[in-house]
Motif scaffolding. Structure first.
Motif, PDB file in Angstrom:
ATOM      1  N   ALA A 162      66.089 -32.543 -63.073  1.00 45.44           N
ATOM      2  CA  ALA A 162      65.005 -32.917 -62.162  1.00 45.44           C
ATOM      3  C   ALA A 162      63.977 -33.787 -62.870  1.00 45.44           C
ATOM      4  N   TYR A 163      63.326 -34.647 -62.082  1.00 46.31           N
ATOM      5  CA  TYR A 163      62.210 -35.422 -62.618  1.00 46.31           C
ATOM      6  C   TYR A 163      61.153 -35.639 -61.545  1.00 46.31           C
ATOM      7  N   VAL A 164      59.907 -35.753 -61.981  1.00 46.68           N
ATOM      8  CA  VAL A 164      58.785 -36.094 -61.114  1.00 46.68           C
ATOM      9  C   VAL A 164      57.979 -37.172 -61.837  1.00 46.68           C
ATOM     10  N   SER A 165      57.674 -38.266 -61.141  1.00 51.87           N
ATOM     11  CA  SER A 165      56.917 -39.367 -61.724  1.00 51.87           C
ATOM     12  C   SER A 165      55.672 -39.642 -60.889  1.00 51.87           C
ATOM     13  N   VAL A 166      54.572 -39.918 -61.571  1.00 51.56           N
ATOM     14  CA  VAL A 166      53.322 -40.281 -60.902  1.00 51.56           C
ATOM     15  C   VAL A 166      52.814 -41.573 -61.541  1.00 51.56           C
ATOM     16  N   ALA A 167      52.515 -42.549 -60.706  1.00 47.53           N
ATOM     17  CA  ALA A 167      51.992 -43.830 -61.183  1.00 47.53           C
ATOM     18  C   ALA A 167      50.707 -44.155 -60.449  1.00 47.53           C
ATOM     19  N   ILE A 168      49.706 -44.642 -61.175  1.00 48.31           N
ATOM     20  CA  ILE A 168      48.464 -45.093 -60.549  1.00 48.31           C
ATOM     21  C   ILE A 168      48.102 -46.468 -61.100  1.00 48.31           C
ATOM     22  N   SER A 169      47.318 -47.188 -60.325  1.00 48.10           N
ATOM     23  CA  SER A 169      46.896 -48.520 -60.723  1.00 48.10           C
ATOM     24  C   SER A 169      45.402 -48.693 -60.440  1.00 48.10           C
TER      25      SER A 169
END
Length: 212
Positions: A188-195
């Motif tokens: 499993a993986y969870v990714s969070v990206a912000i800009s």
């Protein structure tokens, strides 16, 4: 010489077939539950961004087609994103992505077809899952090709961040891999990206491998 090579070939094939059959026999056990995990990062802009892997379960089942070359299971996972703090610049955009990495040990065809079907919530609409209306993008059906020695990241859902917290949860996602000899690994993986106007940041959290 040819006779000895013939016996060797038979022995190798027999051993590989026993491995596949043993894997199928061990399938169907109770779901394996993995502990929740959160990874946080303090950005240069002053925000604290967290990615959380929650409620992960992997259940291996005997394949419906009863083939020794098929692996089948059901996956559950929740991903969550959180933004905290008082950053010096505003967050322009962000996204949360939830999925599983899938890998086949040994390919017995020219490729392995991976079929992923969302659970009852994702399938309530024929053309699009109802979650799309709410802002999440959940893929009800995915098909790709697995090659031995490669890992495919399969996104089960993504969501744009409209607030300081967001979540995507899938329960009972059906996974089937055909034409694969030996174990199929999932992680499993969870990714969070912000800009922001000044920086882009992406963080990841991973689960432990499980073998179907």
């Amino acid at each position: 010489m040819s006779s000895r090579w013939g016996y060797t070939g038979i022995t190798i094939v027999s051993a590989m077939l026993c491995l596949a059959l043993n894997g199928a026999a061990n399938a169907g056990a109770a779901p394996s539950s993995f502990s929740d995990r959160t990874v946080s990062k303090h950005t240069d802009d002053g925000w604290t961004v967290s990615a959380s892997k929650l409620r992960e379960k992997v259940r291996s089942v005997p394949p419906l087609d009863q083939s020794p070359w098929t692996r089948e299971g059901y996956l559950s996972l929740k991903g969550a994103a959180d933004i905290r703090g008082t950053g010096k610049v505003a967050v322009n955009s962000g996204a949360l992505s939830v999925g599983f990495a899938v890998a086949c040990n040994t390919d017995v065809t020219s490729g392995v077809t991976l079929g992923v079907t969302g659970g009852p919530t994702a399938q309530m609409s024929i053309s699009y899952p109802p979650a799309v209306i709410l802002g999440a993008q959940v893929m009800p059906n995915i098909s790709t090709t697995l090659r031995p020695g490669t890992i495919s990241d399969v996104s089960f859902g993504s969501k744009k961040l409209a607030a300081a917290h967001a979540g995507v949860e899938l329960d009972g996602v059906h996974l089937k891999v055909s034409g694969c000899l030996g174990p199929v690994a999932v992680r499993a993986y969870v990714s969070v990206a912000i800009s922001t106007p000044l920086n882009d940041n992406t963080i990841h959290v991973y689960g432990k491998p499980h073998y179907l």
